[in-house]
Design a protein around this motif. Structure first.
Motif, PDB file in Angstrom:
ATOM      1  N   ASP A 171       0.415   6.648   8.339  1.00 56.25           N
ATOM      2  CA  ASP A 171      -0.141   5.294   8.311  1.00 56.25           C
ATOM      3  C   ASP A 171      -1.302   5.216   7.318  1.00 56.25           C
ATOM      4  O   ASP A 171      -1.417   4.240   6.560  1.00 56.25           O
ATOM      5  CB  ASP A 171      -0.625   4.903   9.717  1.00 56.25           C
ATOM      6  CG  ASP A 171       0.450   5.067  10.768  1.00 56.25           C
ATOM      7  OD1 ASP A 171       1.063   4.064  11.156  1.00 56.25           O
ATOM      8  OD2 ASP A 171       0.667   6.216  11.199  1.00 56.25           O
ATOM      9  N   VAL A 172      -2.167   6.225   7.344  1.00 54.65           N
ATOM     10  CA  VAL A 172      -3.299   6.252   6.416  1.00 54.65           C
ATOM     11  C   VAL A 172      -2.795   6.338   4.976  1.00 54.65           C
ATOM     12  O   VAL A 172      -3.267   5.608   4.090  1.00 54.65           O
ATOM     13  CB  VAL A 172      -4.226   7.452   6.731  1.00 54.65           C
ATOM     14  CG1 VAL A 172      -5.308   7.586   5.670  1.00 54.65           C
ATOM     15  CG2 VAL A 172      -4.846   7.293   8.119  1.00 54.65           C
ATOM     16  N   ALA A 173      -1.837   7.211   4.748  1.00 48.97           N
ATOM     17  CA  ALA A 173      -1.305   7.387   3.390  1.00 48.97           C
ATOM     18  C   ALA A 173      -0.682   6.095   2.870  1.00 48.97           C
ATOM     19  O   ALA A 173      -0.920   5.695   1.718  1.00 48.97           O
ATOM     20  CB  ALA A 173      -0.277   8.517   3.381  1.00 48.97           C
ATOM     21  N   ALA A 174       0.100   5.430   3.712  1.00 45.24           N
ATOM     22  CA  ALA A 174       0.770   4.196   3.278  1.00 45.24           C
ATOM     23  C   ALA A 174      -0.230   3.078   3.017  1.00 45.24           C
ATOM     24  O   ALA A 174      -0.129   2.355   2.018  1.00 45.24           O
ATOM     25  CB  ALA A 174       1.793   3.774   4.330  1.00 45.24           C
ATOM     26  N   ASP A 175      -1.214   2.930   3.896  1.00 44.67           N
ATOM     27  CA  ASP A 175      -2.162   1.820   3.763  1.00 44.67           C
ATOM     28  C   ASP A 175      -3.087   2.005   2.564  1.00 44.67           C
ATOM     29  O   ASP A 175      -3.440   1.029   1.891  1.00 44.67           O
ATOM     30  CB  ASP A 175      -2.991   1.693   5.044  1.00 44.67           C
ATOM     31  CG  ASP A 175      -3.895   0.473   5.033  1.00 44.67           C
ATOM     32  OD1 ASP A 175      -3.383  -0.652   4.830  1.00 44.67           O
ATOM     33  OD2 ASP A 175      -5.121   0.642   5.204  1.00 44.67           O
ATOM     34  N   LEU A 176      -3.475   3.247   2.281  1.00 45.80           N
ATOM     35  CA  LEU A 176      -4.394   3.503   1.173  1.00 45.80           C
ATOM     36  C   LEU A 176      -3.670   3.849  -0.125  1.00 45.80           C
ATOM     37  O   LEU A 176      -4.318   4.158  -1.129  1.00 45.80           O
ATOM     38  CB  LEU A 176      -5.358   4.630   1.550  1.00 45.80           C
ATOM     39  CG  LEU A 176      -6.271   4.358   2.744  1.00 45.80           C
ATOM     40  CD1 LEU A 176      -7.205   5.538   2.978  1.00 45.80           C
ATOM     41  CD2 LEU A 176      -7.084   3.085   2.545  1.00 45.80           C
ATOM     42  N   ALA A 177      -2.329   3.820  -0.078  1.00 40.75           N
ATOM     43  CA  ALA A 177      -1.503   4.058  -1.268  1.00 40.75           C
ATOM     44  C   ALA A 177      -1.775   5.434  -1.877  1.00 40.75           C
ATOM     45  O   ALA A 177      -1.975   5.577  -3.087  1.00 40.75           O
ATOM     46  CB  ALA A 177      -1.725   2.962  -2.308  1.00 40.75           C
ATOM     47  N   VAL A 178      -1.831   6.457  -1.003  1.00 42.28           N
ATOM     48  CA  VAL A 178      -1.952   7.836  -1.470  1.00 42.28           C
ATOM     49  C   VAL A 178      -0.776   8.629  -0.912  1.00 42.28           C
ATOM     50  O   VAL A 178      -0.080   8.186   0.007  1.00 42.28           O
ATOM     51  CB  VAL A 178      -3.290   8.477  -1.030  1.00 42.28           C
ATOM     52  CG1 VAL A 178      -4.468   7.724  -1.614  1.00 42.28           C
ATOM     53  CG2 VAL A 178      -3.390   8.540   0.491  1.00 42.28           C
ATOM     54  N   SER A 179      -0.545   9.806  -1.450  1.00 43.78           N
ATOM     55  CA  SER A 179       0.554  10.645  -0.987  1.00 43.78           C
ATOM     56  C   SER A 179       0.206  11.301   0.349  1.00 43.78           C
ATOM     57  O   SER A 179      -0.972  11.368   0.744  1.00 43.78           O
ATOM     58  CB  SER A 179       0.864  11.719  -2.021  1.00 43.78           C
ATOM     59  OG  SER A 179      -0.233  12.618  -2.138  1.00 43.78           O
ATOM     60  N   ILE A 180       1.240  11.783   1.034  1.00 46.78           N
ATOM     61  CA  ILE A 180       1.021  12.523   2.277  1.00 46.78           C
ATOM     62  C   ILE A 180       0.147  13.763   2.036  1.00 46.78           C
ATOM     63  O   ILE A 180      -0.790  14.033   2.802  1.00 46.78           O
ATOM     64  CB  ILE A 180       2.364  12.924   2.922  1.00 46.78           C
ATOM     65  CG1 ILE A 180       3.094  11.682   3.450  1.00 46.78           C
ATOM     66  CG2 ILE A 180       2.154  13.920   4.049  1.00 46.78           C
ATOM     67  CD1 ILE A 180       2.443  11.019   4.641  1.00 46.78           C
ATOM     68  N   PRO A 181       0.382  14.542   0.964  1.00 46.37           N
ATOM     69  CA  PRO A 181      -0.518  15.684   0.714  1.00 46.37           C
ATOM     70  C   PRO A 181      -1.964  15.277   0.512  1.00 46.37           C
ATOM     71  O   PRO A 181      -2.882  15.958   0.975  1.00 46.37           O
ATOM     72  CB  PRO A 181       0.075  16.309  -0.555  1.00 46.37           C
ATOM     73  CG  PRO A 181       1.514  15.941  -0.526  1.00 46.37           C
ATOM     74  CD  PRO A 181       1.555  14.566   0.066  1.00 46.37           C
ATOM     75  N   ALA A 182      -2.200  14.150  -0.190  1.00 45.73           N
ATOM     76  CA  ALA A 182      -3.579  13.682  -0.376  1.00 45.73           C
ATOM     77  C   ALA A 182      -4.197  13.301   0.960  1.00 45.73           C
ATOM     78  O   ALA A 182      -5.361  13.610   1.232  1.00 45.73           O
ATOM     79  CB  ALA A 182      -3.609  12.504  -1.345  1.00 45.73           C
ATOM     80  N   ALA A 183      -3.430  12.630   1.807  1.00 42.53           N
ATOM     81  CA  ALA A 183      -3.938  12.285   3.136  1.00 42.53           C
ATOM     82  C   ALA A 183      -4.201  13.536   3.959  1.00 42.53           C
ATOM     83  O   ALA A 183      -5.155  13.590   4.746  1.00 42.53           O
ATOM     84  CB  ALA A 183      -2.938  11.372   3.860  1.00 42.53           C
ATOM     85  N   GLY A 184      -3.374  14.570   3.765  1.00 47.19           N
ATOM     86  CA  GLY A 184      -3.584  15.824   4.486  1.00 47.19           C
ATOM     87  C   GLY A 184      -4.901  16.484   4.139  1.00 47.19           C
ATOM     88  O   GLY A 184      -5.464  17.226   4.949  1.00 47.19           O
ATOM     89  N   LEU A 185      -5.416  16.206   2.948  1.00 46.78           N
ATOM     90  CA  LEU A 185      -6.711  16.773   2.562  1.00 46.78           C
ATOM     91  C   LEU A 185      -7.857  16.213   3.407  1.00 46.78           C
ATOM     92  O   LEU A 185      -8.959  16.777   3.395  1.00 46.78           O
ATOM     93  CB  LEU A 185      -6.983  16.508   1.082  1.00 46.78           C
ATOM     94  CG  LEU A 185      -6.120  17.318   0.095  1.00 46.78           C
ATOM     95  CD1 LEU A 185      -6.435  16.909  -1.334  1.00 46.78           C
ATOM     96  CD2 LEU A 185      -6.344  18.811   0.282  1.00 46.78           C
ATOM     97  N   LEU A 186      -7.603  15.134   4.145  1.00 45.96           N
ATOM     98  CA  LEU A 186      -8.626  14.632   5.075  1.00 45.96           C
ATOM     99  C   LEU A 186      -8.900  15.650   6.173  1.00 45.96           C
ATOM    100  O   LEU A 186     -10.016  15.732   6.695  1.00 45.96           O
ATOM    101  CB  LEU A 186      -8.184  13.295   5.679  1.00 45.96           C
ATOM    102  CG  LEU A 186      -8.048  12.131   4.698  1.00 45.96           C
ATOM    103  CD1 LEU A 186      -7.396  10.929   5.370  1.00 45.96           C
ATOM    104  CD2 LEU A 186      -9.411  11.748   4.124  1.00 45.96           C
ATOM    105  N   VAL A 187      -7.880  16.424   6.535  1.00 48.20           N
ATOM    106  CA  VAL A 187      -8.072  17.523   7.493  1.00 48.20           C
ATOM    107  C   VAL A 187      -8.927  18.610   6.855  1.00 48.20           C
ATOM    108  O   VAL A 187      -9.843  19.161   7.474  1.00 48.20           O
ATOM    109  CB  VAL A 187      -6.710  18.079   7.948  1.00 48.20           C
ATOM    110  CG1 VAL A 187      -6.897  19.278   8.882  1.00 48.20           C
ATOM    111  CG2 VAL A 187      -5.895  17.000   8.624  1.00 48.20           C
TER     112      VAL A 187
END
Length: 388
Positions: A24-40
């Motif tokens: 959901d975060v990746a889709a809403d902010l228009a970033v890839s799943i790997p980029a969203a994973g960097l939030l971890v």
């Protein structure tokens, strides 16, 4: 006590919930799943770096104002996550939120122990840790369900509200001064004189091996957990609404596995660690094999939680045993090693997705865990040598 448990629940939910709302975060902010994973990774790095530094800088602060201020930072960090206009702000907000976690836990434990009768301090501190377990079993699934129903920002808004409620309750209910024990000043002096002893334990090879085992042995499972939502929705075919329930399944498995792992390690300390890591490697490989089928995939989610968390009590016990003469700093570094594994896992999973897609994360995680198994075997042989 319930007030501090609520605070631990809110702060820790903020750490775990990102796994359920990652797509959901990746889709809403228009970033890839790997980029969203960097939030971890960002959260883990915030704890690794911010925890020791902030704890040292605030060592002389009165505890109640300090805890209140730390909760204020947690509220601000989660509110910034709620309102983040883009990925960079969300990334920074996650780092800010993470920086206060270790310092808050350390001071909350002291407050809980000092507020309890002398014969109930250990059980009181154990109850405080229940807030962390509830965050995984209830907080992460509820936060994921809120995110799917109202958007991922609503998840962080709910966490903000819980942390704010904890802040108000701490300010109203936690006593201003803590009971000072007659030998408190002597203990502080002894602690200061023991710094060299604490540092010396890192010269012991077994201590370094035990800490390395925590990092290597957990990295594979953490890679899967970080990308569990895309694994379940993109590979197994579950609808997004099912992720919350499956996180609950994972959390129940983790709670049961943690209890079973402690019982098993007490009875077979030499064999249980390599045995559990070998079993975890097998479960990860099976998860890859059955990952496209919903029912078997759901079963492996439970098994990953159970076996993955059965390993942790033995890892902690190994550090305590190896650094028995001065374990405090070694235990703290061991906790940082877990966060290093979390940071590496978020990065590694992203690279796997970029190169080969989501499903191969299971196989890469199995390979990393197999390395942990070999390290456990080597470490176990050293502890059984006559010289040791």
């Amino acid at each position: 006590m319930l007030t501090l448990m609520l605070c631990v629940f809110g702060i820790t939910t903020g750490e775990f919930v990102i796994a359920g709302i990652l797509p959901d975060v990746a889709a809403d902010l228009a970033v890839s799943i790997p980029a969203a994973g960097l939030l971890v990774t960002a959260y883990a790095l915030g704890m690794i770096v911010g925890g020791p530094v902030l704890t040292a800088l605030t060592a002389r602060f009165p505890r109640k104002p300090l805890i209140t201020a730390l909760l204020g930072v947690a509220v601000a960090g989660n509110l910034a996550s709620t309102l983040a206009p883009g990925y960079p702000v969300l990334f920074a907000a996650r780092v800010i939120s993470a920086c206060v976690v270790a310092t808050f836990f350390a001071n909350a434990i002291v407050v809980a122990a000092a507020s309890a009768p002398p014969d109930r301090q250990a059980s009181t501190v154990a109850k405080l840790a229940l807030g962390m377990n509830l965050a995984m079993i209830l907080g992460a699934p509820l936060g994921t369900a809120i995110g799917h129903a109202l958007g991922w920002r609503a998840t962080f808004a709910a966490i903000t509200a819980v942390c704010l409620a904890g802040l108000v309750l701490v300010w109203r209910l936690v006593p201003i001064g803590l009971p000072e024990r007659p030998n408190q000043r002597a203990e502080v002096t002894e602690s200061g004189l023991g710094v060299r002893s604490e540092l010396r334990v890192f010269g012991e090879r077994d201590v370094r091996l035990a800490i390395a085992l925590t990092a290597v042995g957990n990295a594979g499972l953490l890679a899967v957990f970080t990308y569990l939502a895309p694994l379940l929705t993109g590979v197994a075919g579950f609808p997004a609404e099912a992720v919350a329930g499956l996180l609950l399944v994972y959390g129940v498995g983790a709670a049961l596995g943690n209890l079973a792992g402690g019982w098993l390690y007490d009875r077979a300390p030499s064999a249980s660690m390599p045995g559990l890591l070998a079993l975890l490697t097998a479960v990860l490989a099976v998860a890859w094999l059955v990952g496209r089928h919903p029912v078997p995939a759901a079963v492996t989610v439970f098994l990953l939680g159970a076996v993955g968390f059965a390993v942790i009590p033995g890892m902690q016990a190994r550090v305590l045993s190896a650094a028995a003469e001065a374990p405090t700093l070694a235990i703290a570094v061991n906790a940082s090693a877990y966060q290093v594994a979390a940071a590496f896992a978020g990065w590694l999973g992203g690279r796997v997705i970029d190169a080969a897609g989501v499903r191969p994360i299971y196989l890469v995680a199995a390979a990393v865990t197999a390395a942990g198994f070999m390290l456990a075997v080597y470490s176990g042989r050293r502890t059984r040598t006559p010289a040791r």
